[in-house]
Enzyme design. Structure first.
Site, PDB file in Angstrom:
ATOM      1  N   GLY A  56       1.165  -1.434  -0.089  1.00 24.35           N
ATOM      2  CA  GLY A  56       0.121  -0.024   0.187  1.00 24.35           C
ATOM      3  C   GLY A  56       1.182   1.605  -0.191  1.00 24.35           C
ATOM      4  N   TYR A  57      -0.006   2.274  -0.309  1.00 27.71           N
ATOM      5  CA  TYR A  57       1.096   3.712  -0.290  1.00 27.71           C
ATOM      6  C   TYR A  57       0.425   4.767   1.406  1.00 27.71           C
ATOM      7  CZ  TYR A  57       2.803   1.758  -4.115  1.00 27.71           C
ATOM      8  OH  TYR A  57       3.116   0.680  -5.607  1.00 27.71           O
ATOM      9  N   LEU A  58       1.709   4.883   1.541  1.00 22.58           N
ATOM     10  CA  LEU A  58       1.025   5.962   2.457  1.00 22.58           C
ATOM     11  C   LEU A  58       1.227   8.008   1.823  1.00 22.58           C
ATOM     12  CD1 LEU A  58       3.849   4.973   5.210  1.00 22.58           C
ATOM     13  CD2 LEU A  58       1.410   4.451   5.573  1.00 22.58           C
TER      14      LEU A  58
END
Length: 230
Positions: free
Chosen positions: A106-108
């Site tokens: 996932g991407y912060l």
């Protein structure tokens, strides 16, 4: 590099342990109504997340600037990612014979790109520089607890995929990503190279489809913000 890792590790510890405690104490003292308390707590988490991302970004930019004064072979902590990416319409036969990794990521943040990933039992935080076929990449190991905590902070989809490692032309490894969940039935193949010259002269196998190396549409950070339609 050790100094930078210490700084980044400190940021994660602060982010992990302090947010809940400080927020709860502040709200208790102010006796804010629950609905307003929830809104302020969410805003505080967002600000802390932005501060962490900005700190990671600044540290990596500093490392990149310092590395330009050293020979490429001695750039500690920096990986120059050179790869081509292709759509795949038909899977090769006998995939089960190749090593496979179960990945979720996932991407912060997608600008700059700050990614967390679980690959089997390895956990990694990655910062990626700008670019298409060539871009700088910085990796920092995480433990399972940190990954689980940060996973709750991602923007967009948690990408899930199976990655098959297929040897090709003696020298290369094809990373074949079979996406699951919301991004199914997308399949992408990536090949990484040591030099730009190799990448530019690469001849793909017949089962590769369209070359999408120079399309941001098929960056995983972009895919995390939408679903894929076949």
């Amino acid at each position: 590099m050790f100094h930078v890792r210490c700084k980044l590790s400190f940021l994660f510890l602060r982010f992990h342990f302090c947010i809940h405690y400080i927020t709860q104490c502040t709200l208790e003292m102010l006796r804010i109504p629950r609905c307003r308390a929830f809104a302020l707590s969410k805003e505080y988490h967002t600000l802390q997340k932005r501060a962490m991302i900005e700190s990671i970004h600044n540290q990596c930019i500093s490392m990149s600037a310092a590395s330009r004064n050293t020979p490429c072979g001695s750039r500690k902590g920096i990986h120059m990612e050179i790869e081509r990416k292709y759509l795949v319409k038909t899977l090769p036969d006998h995939l089960e014979q190749y090593p496979c990794k179960q990945i979720e990521q996932g991407y912060l943040s997608t600008n700059p790109v700050v990614r967390i990933r679980r690959s089997n039992d390895r956990y990694i935080l990655t910062y990626k520089g700008k670019g298409l076929m060539v871009r700088e990449e910085y990796n920092l190991p995480l433990n399972e607890e940190s990954f689980t905590h940060l996973k709750e902070k991602i923007d967009g989809l948690l990408i899930q995929k199976r990655r098959y490692l297929i040897p090709f032309a003696e020298k290369y490894t094809i990373e074949l990503d079979v996406f699951e969940g919301a991004l199914a039935p997308l399949v992408l193949a990536e090949v990484e190279f040591e030099t730009e010259e190799e990448a530019n002269t690469f001849v793909p196998p017949e089962w590769f489809g369209e070359d999408v190396t120079f399309s941001t549409k098929y960056h995983n950070s972009t895919l995390s913000q939408r679903t894929f339609s076949s």
